[in-house]
Design a protein around this motif. Structure first.
Motif, PDB file in Angstrom:
ATOM      1  N   THR A   1       5.067 -10.852  -2.494  1.00 30.50           N
ATOM      2  CA  THR A   1       4.634  -9.462  -2.488  1.00 30.50           C
ATOM      3  C   THR A   1       3.774  -9.240  -1.255  1.00 30.50           C
ATOM      4  O   THR A   1       3.158 -10.177  -0.736  1.00 30.50           O
ATOM      5  CB  THR A   1       3.818  -9.111  -3.752  1.00 30.50           C
ATOM      6  OG1 THR A   1       3.448  -7.727  -3.707  1.00 30.50           O
ATOM      7  CG2 THR A   1       2.544  -9.933  -3.839  1.00 30.50           C
ATOM      8  N   THR A   2       3.732  -7.998  -0.793  1.00 32.35           N
ATOM      9  CA  THR A   2       2.806  -7.644   0.283  1.00 32.35           C
ATOM     10  C   THR A   2       1.631  -6.851  -0.269  1.00 32.35           C
ATOM     11  O   THR A   2       0.727  -6.475   0.467  1.00 32.35           O
ATOM     12  CB  THR A   2       3.504  -6.799   1.374  1.00 32.35           C
ATOM     13  OG1 THR A   2       3.920  -5.546   0.809  1.00 32.35           O
ATOM     14  CG2 THR A   2       4.705  -7.535   1.943  1.00 32.35           C
ATOM     15  N   SER A   3       1.653  -6.595  -1.577  1.00 31.83           N
ATOM     16  CA  SER A   3       0.614  -5.781  -2.209  1.00 31.83           C
ATOM     17  C   SER A   3      -0.532  -6.648  -2.725  1.00 31.83           C
ATOM     18  O   SER A   3      -0.300  -7.707  -3.323  1.00 31.83           O
ATOM     19  CB  SER A   3       1.208  -4.980  -3.373  1.00 31.83           C
ATOM     20  OG  SER A   3       0.200  -4.278  -4.080  1.00 31.83           O
TER      21      SER A   3
ATOM     22  N   VAL B   1      -4.265 -12.063   0.815  1.00 32.72           N
ATOM     23  CA  VAL B   1      -3.073 -12.403   1.590  1.00 32.72           C
ATOM     24  C   VAL B   1      -3.113 -13.892   1.933  1.00 32.72           C
ATOM     25  O   VAL B   1      -4.143 -14.428   2.353  1.00 32.72           O
ATOM     26  CB  VAL B   1      -3.009 -11.566   2.877  1.00 32.72           C
ATOM     27  CG1 VAL B   1      -1.828 -12.013   3.737  1.00 32.72           C
ATOM     28  CG2 VAL B   1      -2.889 -10.085   2.550  1.00 32.72           C
TER      29      VAL B   1
ATOM     30  N   VAL C   1       1.866 -12.022   0.867  1.00 33.72           N
ATOM     31  CA  VAL C   1       2.170 -12.275   2.279  1.00 33.72           C
ATOM     32  C   VAL C   1       1.911 -11.013   3.092  1.00 33.72           C
ATOM     33  O   VAL C   1       1.861  -9.897   2.563  1.00 33.72           O
ATOM     34  CB  VAL C   1       3.641 -12.716   2.462  1.00 33.72           C
ATOM     35  CG1 VAL C   1       3.903 -14.028   1.743  1.00 33.72           C
ATOM     36  CG2 VAL C   1       4.604 -11.635   1.984  1.00 33.72           C
ATOM     37  N   ALA C   2       1.740 -11.188   4.384  1.00 32.26           N
ATOM     38  CA  ALA C   2       1.556 -10.052   5.283  1.00 32.26           C
ATOM     39  C   ALA C   2       2.886  -9.313   5.448  1.00 32.26           C
ATOM     40  O   ALA C   2       3.961  -9.919   5.396  1.00 32.26           O
ATOM     41  CB  ALA C   2       1.041 -10.534   6.629  1.00 32.26           C
ATOM     42  N   LEU C   3       2.818  -8.014   5.627  1.00 29.28           N
ATOM     43  CA  LEU C   3       4.019  -7.207   5.823  1.00 29.28           C
ATOM     44  C   LEU C   3       4.608  -7.499   7.203  1.00 29.28           C
ATOM     45  O   LEU C   3       3.943  -7.317   8.226  1.00 29.28           O
ATOM     46  CB  LEU C   3       3.674  -5.721   5.721  1.00 29.28           C
ATOM     47  CG  LEU C   3       4.827  -4.728   5.868  1.00 29.28           C
ATOM     48  CD1 LEU C   3       5.774  -4.840   4.679  1.00 29.28           C
ATOM     49  CD2 LEU C   3       4.300  -3.313   5.997  1.00 29.28           C
TER      50      LEU C   3
ATOM     51  N   TYR D   1      12.948  -4.067   1.148  1.00 25.71           N
ATOM     52  CA  TYR D   1      12.116  -5.170   0.650  1.00 25.71           C
ATOM     53  C   TYR D   1      12.992  -6.321   0.151  1.00 25.71           C
ATOM     54  O   TYR D   1      12.694  -7.497   0.380  1.00 25.71           O
ATOM     55  CB  TYR D   1      11.223  -4.682  -0.491  1.00 25.71           C
ATOM     56  CG  TYR D   1       9.991  -3.931  -0.066  1.00 25.71           C
ATOM     57  CD1 TYR D   1       9.018  -4.540   0.720  1.00 25.71           C
ATOM     58  CD2 TYR D   1       9.776  -2.613  -0.469  1.00 25.71           C
ATOM     59  CE1 TYR D   1       7.870  -3.856   1.100  1.00 25.71           C
ATOM     60  CE2 TYR D   1       8.634  -1.923  -0.099  1.00 25.71           C
ATOM     61  CZ  TYR D   1       7.685  -2.541   0.685  1.00 25.71           C
ATOM     62  OH  TYR D   1       6.553  -1.858   1.055  1.00 25.71           O
TER      63      TYR D   1
ATOM     64  N   ILE E   1      11.224  -9.924  -0.429  1.00 22.34           N
ATOM     65  CA  ILE E   1       9.924  -9.577  -1.028  1.00 22.34           C
ATOM     66  C   ILE E   1      10.200  -8.937  -2.385  1.00 22.34           C
ATOM     67  O   ILE E   1      10.272  -7.708  -2.532  1.00 22.34           O
ATOM     68  CB  ILE E   1       9.112  -8.665  -0.096  1.00 22.34           C
ATOM     69  CG1 ILE E   1       8.955  -9.357   1.264  1.00 22.34           C
ATOM     70  CG2 ILE E   1       7.749  -8.356  -0.692  1.00 22.34           C
ATOM     71  CD1 ILE E   1       8.257  -8.522   2.312  1.00 22.34           C
TER      72      ILE E   1
ATOM     73  N   ASP F   1       7.751  -6.202  -4.482  1.00 25.53           N
ATOM     74  CA  ASP F   1       7.691  -4.875  -3.880  1.00 25.53           C
ATOM     75  C   ASP F   1       9.024  -4.141  -4.037  1.00 25.53           C
ATOM     76  O   ASP F   1       9.061  -2.920  -4.187  1.00 25.53           O
ATOM     77  CB  ASP F   1       7.340  -4.977  -2.398  1.00 25.53           C
ATOM     78  CG  ASP F   1       5.964  -5.579  -2.166  1.00 25.53           C
ATOM     79  OD1 ASP F   1       5.411  -6.173  -3.110  1.00 25.53           O
ATOM     80  OD2 ASP F   1       5.436  -5.462  -1.049  1.00 25.53           O
TER      81      ASP F   1
END
Length: 280
Positions: A111-113, A173, A203-205, A226, A231, A234
């Protein structure tokens, strides 16, 4: 992932379709112009340009979505720790009331969230309390429970989702976490509680994904983007239904079906059954 998800084949299809649309509209446009004065010709030309541009943008979006459909597991998959194995004895809980996690189980989902959404599915509605809990792994992959995220609620059938509250601190992150659902089947015999777990990493976007997402506000397109970047969390968040009884849309079903292919037999069968029986 490359610098763009719109590859050469997609571009060529768009160009061919664009030429076809342009030819048809131009033919119609020239016939109308023969019956117009200069002022009306100008206004019609402006309208024609807007319509043509809208057609091309719609075509691009539809073509790209068709090419992106589904979920592609990350290439650098990380195996789960031994702590994510499910456990428990059925006890007073029915097997169909056990939550099916809509998440990767054979590897760590991404996820990037910092306040991700977790989703699961329950086939049968049995009034059993469910406890949601979250653990953070240290550098030695030892989990530590984060009590502030613990929630308890009654089980219900259908698709259930829970997001971490924005009022609470977000996840970090680069950190890996374990999320757990525990069916509290028998308060006097905790060993009979059914436990299901999965692991998630923040993880970073990716910069290329950031640019791809910037061109649309459409949830289904974002979900597919995504998904192509692996990812998972997301991707499904973008297309989760608004309530547990709502039918699952096609993009959601495609994501589930793609995820099922990378899972082991039991999880694969569970995800496939949900996609087959509860889709639109």
């Amino acid at each position: 992932m490359g610098t763009s998800l719109v590859n050469k084949n997609i571009y060529e299809k768009i160009q061919k379709s664009k030429s076809l649309i342009y030819g048809l509209v131009s033919k119609h446009n020239s016939k109308i112009h023969q019956r117009m004065d200069d002022k009306n010709k100008f206004l019609h030309q402006v309208l024609y340009t807007l319509i043509f541009t809208n057609c091309i943008l719609s075509l691009i979006l539809v073509t790209i979505q068709a090419a992106l459909a589904g979920y592609q597991p990350p290439k650098d998959q990380k195996p789960p720790s031994g702590y994510s194995d499910s456990s428990g004895v059925r006890g007073t809980c029915s097997a169909s009331s056990s939550p099916i996690l809509l998440a990767p189980m054979t590897y760590v989902g991404l996820t990037t969230s910092t306040h991700p959404t977790f989703a699961w599915f329950v086939v049968d509605n049995q009034s059993v309390p469910i406890e949601f809990s979250l653990y953070e792994f240290d550098t030695n992959l030892k989990p530590k429970k984060l009590d502030r995220y613990t929630q308890t609620f009654l089980n219900s059938s259908g698709l259930i989702q829970r997001s971490l509250s924005k009022d609470l601190p977000g996840l970090s992150v680069g950190k890996r976490y374990l999320w757990q659902l525990q069916s509290l089947c028998d308060p006097y015999r905790p060993s009979h509680n059914l436990i299901t777990r999965a692991e998630i990493e923040v993880v970073a976007l990716p910069q290329t994904l950031f640019h791809d997402l910037a061109i649309t506000n459409e949830s289904s397109y974002k979900a597919n983007l995504y998904g192509k970047y692996g990812i998972w969390y997301d991707a499904i968040k973008e297309v989760l239904p608004s309530n547990s009884k709502q039918k699952l849309n096609k993009v959601f079903i495609d994501l589930l079906a793609s995820l099922a292919k990378s899972e082991q037999s039991v999880e694969r069968q569970n995800l496939t059954n949900i996609a087959f029986n509860y889709g639109e």
